[in-house]
Design a protein around this motif. Structure first.
Motif, PDB file in Angstrom:
ATOM      1  N   LEU A  69       0.822  -1.213   0.000  1.00 10.90           N
ATOM      2  CA  LEU A  69       0.000   0.000   0.000  1.00 10.90           C
ATOM      3  C   LEU A  69       0.859   1.268   0.000  1.00 10.90           C
ATOM      4  CD1 LEU A  69      -2.730  -1.124   2.575  1.00 10.90           C
ATOM      5  CD2 LEU A  69      -2.906  -1.113   0.075  1.00 10.90           C
ATOM      6  N   GLU A  70       2.137   1.128  -0.337  1.00  8.32           N
ATOM      7  CA  GLU A  70       3.011   2.296  -0.312  1.00  8.32           C
ATOM      8  C   GLU A  70       2.539   3.353  -1.311  1.00  8.32           C
ATOM      9  OE1 GLU A  70       7.132   1.553  -0.908  1.00  8.32           O
ATOM     10  OE2 GLU A  70       7.626   3.697  -0.866  1.00  8.32           O
ATOM     11  N   ASN A  71       2.311   2.932  -2.544  1.00 10.66           N
ATOM     12  CA  ASN A  71       1.705   3.825  -3.529  1.00 10.66           C
ATOM     13  C   ASN A  71       0.235   3.462  -3.661  1.00 10.66           C
ATOM     14  OD1 ASN A  71       3.937   5.407  -4.595  1.00 10.66           O
ATOM     15  ND2 ASN A  71       4.701   3.444  -5.396  1.00 10.66           N
ATOM     16  N   TYR A  72      -0.566   4.461  -3.995  1.00 12.37           N
ATOM     17  CA  TYR A  72      -1.960   4.137  -4.261  1.00 12.37           C
ATOM     18  C   TYR A  72      -2.066   3.308  -5.534  1.00 12.37           C
ATOM     19  CZ  TYR A  72      -6.529   4.365  -6.270  1.00 12.37           C
ATOM     20  OH  TYR A  72      -7.711   3.992  -6.846  1.00 12.37           O
ATOM     21  N   THR A  73      -2.759   2.183  -5.453  1.00 15.51           N
ATOM     22  CA  THR A  73      -3.211   1.479  -6.651  1.00 15.51           C
ATOM     23  C   THR A  73      -4.657   1.096  -6.391  1.00 15.51           C
ATOM     24  OG1 THR A  73      -2.562  -0.686  -5.780  1.00 15.51           O
ATOM     25  CG2 THR A  73      -0.960   0.429  -7.202  1.00 15.51           C
ATOM     26  N   LEU A 184      -1.114  -7.209  -7.083  1.00 15.00           N
ATOM     27  CA  LEU A 184      -1.620  -6.017  -7.740  1.00 15.00           C
ATOM     28  C   LEU A 184      -1.460  -6.179  -9.249  1.00 15.00           C
ATOM     29  CD1 LEU A 184       0.055  -3.359  -5.422  1.00 15.00           C
ATOM     30  CD2 LEU A 184      -2.130  -4.543  -5.111  1.00 15.00           C
ATOM     31  N   ARG A 185      -2.500  -5.792  -9.976  1.00 21.42           N
ATOM     32  CA  ARG A 185      -2.448  -5.950 -11.423  1.00 21.42           C
ATOM     33  C   ARG A 185      -1.864  -4.722 -12.128  1.00 21.42           C
ATOM     34  NH1 ARG A 185      -8.568  -7.666 -12.364  1.00 21.42           N
ATOM     35  NH2 ARG A 185      -8.757  -5.881 -10.971  1.00 21.42           N
ATOM     36  N   THR A 186      -1.747  -3.622 -11.384  1.00 22.41           N
ATOM     37  CA  THR A 186      -1.043  -2.460 -11.929  1.00 22.41           C
ATOM     38  C   THR A 186       0.082  -2.135 -10.964  1.00 22.41           C
ATOM     39  OG1 THR A 186      -2.522  -0.916 -10.812  1.00 22.41           O
ATOM     40  CG2 THR A 186      -3.083  -1.488 -13.057  1.00 22.41           C
ATOM     41  N   ILE A 187       1.249  -1.868 -11.510  1.00 18.50           N
ATOM     42  CA  ILE A 187       2.416  -1.629 -10.664  1.00 18.50           C
ATOM     43  C   ILE A 187       2.995  -0.260 -10.990  1.00 18.50           C
ATOM     44  CG2 ILE A 187       4.747  -2.417 -10.095  1.00 18.50           C
ATOM     45  CD1 ILE A 187       3.599  -5.242 -10.992  1.00 18.50           C
ATOM     46  N   ILE A 188       3.182   0.550  -9.953  1.00 23.33           N
ATOM     47  CA  ILE A 188       3.775   1.878 -10.150  1.00 23.33           C
ATOM     48  C   ILE A 188       5.284   1.714 -10.125  1.00 23.33           C
ATOM     49  CG2 ILE A 188       3.799   4.263  -9.310  1.00 23.33           C
ATOM     50  CD1 ILE A 188       0.965   3.687  -9.096  1.00 23.33           C
ATOM     51  N   LYS A 189       5.914   2.004 -11.264  1.00 25.91           N
ATOM     52  CA  LYS A 189       7.358   1.829 -11.361  1.00 25.91           C
ATOM     53  C   LYS A 189       8.094   3.063 -10.876  1.00 25.91           C
ATOM     54  CE  LYS A 189       7.739  -2.262 -13.160  1.00 25.91           C
ATOM     55  NZ  LYS A 189       8.480  -3.319 -12.495  1.00 25.91           N
ATOM     56  N   GLU A 190       7.505   4.211 -11.098  1.00 24.54           N
ATOM     57  CA  GLU A 190       8.210   5.448 -10.815  1.00 24.54           C
ATOM     58  C   GLU A 190       7.201   6.588 -10.747  1.00 24.54           C
ATOM     59  OE1 GLU A 190      10.989   6.288 -13.956  1.00 24.54           O
ATOM     60  OE2 GLU A 190      11.683   8.137 -12.993  1.00 24.54           O
TER      61      GLU A 190
END
Lengths: 326, 257
Positions: A69-73, A184-190
């Motif tokens: 949960l570090e970044n919102y997805t 998670l099916r979407t991953i925030i890379k940057e």
């Protein structure tokens, strides 16, 4: 019927956004005798943010922490919040109409099979029914909307419903809830920060906006100076963005941000209808433009017909002396 | 790639809004493709041109929606689907629209679904994410860049001005933000070709739905115009005096300083 109103809080760089506190005030408008339960998600401890929600009126706060949960997805947050919703079975859910709110709430609504009123600017009670007011057609009209079935689910536009006074004497329980967050099916890379430091455009109480007549990127410097003095955010018309004077992230209008600050100062903006769509609901509008026929003067409360390169520096001087004298 | 676009017609941006009896008069309004949906159409065409496949444009609307679908076909989409609810549904909300679309997509093998991030009329931005949830596929909203490599999708997403680089996989739903591309104007040969491209018309019966499945969960009880703004005050005199007057008005009259 449950008495709980769930408020989904949102932090940016570890600090809660003001709209979270406005959402608590909205929760109380929806159910004056309800129990306001905050919910927060993140990767690190949320104790401080939870306390802040309580100071601003929440009765208790549920936190979900997980490294996913570090970044919102939408996947991660919806799993966490759905688990909280299942446990609390709230009568109502409130969140800010922010980038995260816009992304998350329709997914939750579909998951819960409920209605959702997005982007409410006011909440009233009429004949025992909770009525939401929201702008439509880019603020050219408003609609009154009610939820006819299921959970009362709403997102509120920042800067419209006033937060309650912060009260440090308020106390409430902070409960940590364990939720198993699966893949998670979407991953925030940057995340690339493009926003200028300082005040967030959609939440600013004062906005200084420049148009094509600002003439250059450097021309915006005097707007930033003015903004610093007023604690304001800087925005722009599409014309100024298209001309490359500033980033599209500053664009206010039909395509772009919608803002409703207490004070909007339009500098060198002619006032095309698409621009007005993004700012016409501002409380006080000031227009500075060379062309006395400019459309912006039709909606301005106060207008100065003149060259911005002459007017803005003088305005900066005047505000500086006001600050010194007060 | 099997690409779908969700499209909605909206009032032309220049249209003046007239309200009578708590509803918006739409008899003489000019309609356009919702500007954010134009980005979706353009992106769909570009992706098809790069990866092959087919672009199908889908709308939930009435018989007049054909015009906007033909425009999308003239831009370069291959097929259009009009789900006409005019005779069957008196009311609907975002729940209703998402349910109809979910029923439509049930037997389709969509790789990529594109929509506008918001429609400029009702401006709720719900239908895209709702549909993705119903179809149990991932979604990314407000995208400003998209590239597909096999099953992997690389996206840049606008987050209130910041940009997130996001990776996901097909099948995927995305909603489009300004900055993604520059939508093309239909060319004359495009317009001629569009007349012959397939446009399928469906009603909710064809999707095995009836009115009861689609009962909205919200209701608009009134529509009103914002209060007319009183004419503003144009200040006069030397620039210096105008500025002084402005500051004192903002401080003492408007009380915003």
């Amino acid at each position: 019927m449950s008495n709980i109103v769930l408020v989904i809080g949102e932090a940016q760089d570890g600090v809660l956004r003001n709209v979270t506190f406005e959402a608590i005030a909205a929760a109380k408008k929806i159910k004056s005798d309800g129990e306001v339960v905050g919910v927060l998600c993140g990767a690190q401890t949320l104790e401080n943010q939870a306390q802040e929600m309580i100071y601003y009126g929440a009765d208790r706060v549920v936190t979900v922490t997980d490294e996913k949960l570090e970044n919102y997805t939408s996947d991660g947050y919806s799993q966490a919040i759905t688990a909280v919703i299942e446990e609390e079975s709230p009568a109502a859910i409130v969140m800010g109409h922010t980038a995260v709110g816009k992304d998350l709430t329709p997914k939750l609504a579909a998951k819960l099979d409920t209605g959702l009123v997005s982007d409410a600017t006011d909440i009233n009670e009429e004949d025992g029914e909770v009525v939401f007011i929201r702008p439509i057609y880019s603020g050219k009209a408003f609609e009154k909307k009610v939820i006819t079935e299921g959970i009362t689910f709403v997102t509120i536009r920042p800067n419209n419903i006033k937060a309650l006074e912060r009260d440090e004497s308020r106390t409430g329980e902070v409960q940590a809830k364990d939720v198993d967050i699966t893949d998670l099916r979407t991953i925030i890379k940057e995340v690339i920060r493009k926003k200028s430091e300082g005040v967030d455009l959609s939440e600013a109480s004062v906005v200084i906006a420049g148009g094509r007549a600002v003439k250059s990127e450097e021309g915006f410097n005097s707007l930033y100076e003015l903004a610093d003095l007023l604690g304001a955010a800087v925005g722009a018309s599409r014309g100024a963005c298209d001309a490359g004077y500033c980033d599209y992230s500053l664009q206010i209008g039909q395509t772009g941000k919608v803002v409703t600050p207490d004070l909007y100062i339009a500098i060198g903006i002619s006032g095309a209808i698409q621009h007005l769509a993004g700012m016409s609901n501002s409380k006080v509008i000031v227009a500075i433009n060379k062309d006395p026929e400019a459309n912006i003067f039709n909606i301005a409360d106060y207008g100065i017909v003149g060259d911005m390169f002459e007017v803005v520096p003088k305005l900066v001087e005047e505000l500086k002396s006001l600050k010194v004298n007060s | 790639m099997n690409i779908y676009v969700l499209l909605k017609k909206t009032f032309d941006t220049e249209e003046k809004i007239v309200v009578s009896d708590g509803r918006i008069e739409d008899d003489s309004a000019e309609y356009i493709i919702n500007p954010y949906d134009e980005y979706a159409v353009e992106e769909a065409i570009n992706q098809r041109d790069e990866h092959g496949g087919e672009v199908t444009v889908v709308t939930v609307g009435d018989e007049d929606s054909e015009k906007q679908l033909r425009t999308a076909l003239a831009m370069g989409a291959d097929k259009a689907v009009l789900i006409d609810t005019e005779d069957d549904l008196e009311e609907g909300d975002q729940y209703t629209t998402a349910e109809i679309l979910a029923a439509y997509f049930e037997d389709k093998e969509a790789d990529l679904i594109l929509a506008g991030n918001v429609a400029i009329d009702e401006a709720s931005g719900q239908v895209g994410p709702r549909l993705a949830e119903k179809l149990d596929i991932p979604f990314v909203t407000t995208i400003v860049d998209l590239s597909v490599d096999g099953e992997t999708v690389y996206i840049e997403k606008d987050v209130e001005g910041d940009v997130e680089k996001v990776e996901s996989t097909l099948p995927l739903l995305v909603t489009c933000q300004q900055g993604l591309n520059e939508p093309r104007y239909p060319s004359l040969p495009g317009i001629m070709k569009a007349k012959k491209k397939p446009l399928e018309e469906l009603e909710i019966d064809d999707l095995d739905l009836d009115e009861d499945d689609l009962e909205p969960k919200t209701k608009t009880i009134d529509i009103f115009l914002p209060p007319e703004k009183e004419a503003g005050r144009i200040l006069e005199g030397e620039v210096e005096d105008q500025v002084k007057e402005l500051v004192s008005l903002l401080k003492d009259e408007a009380k915003v300083l």
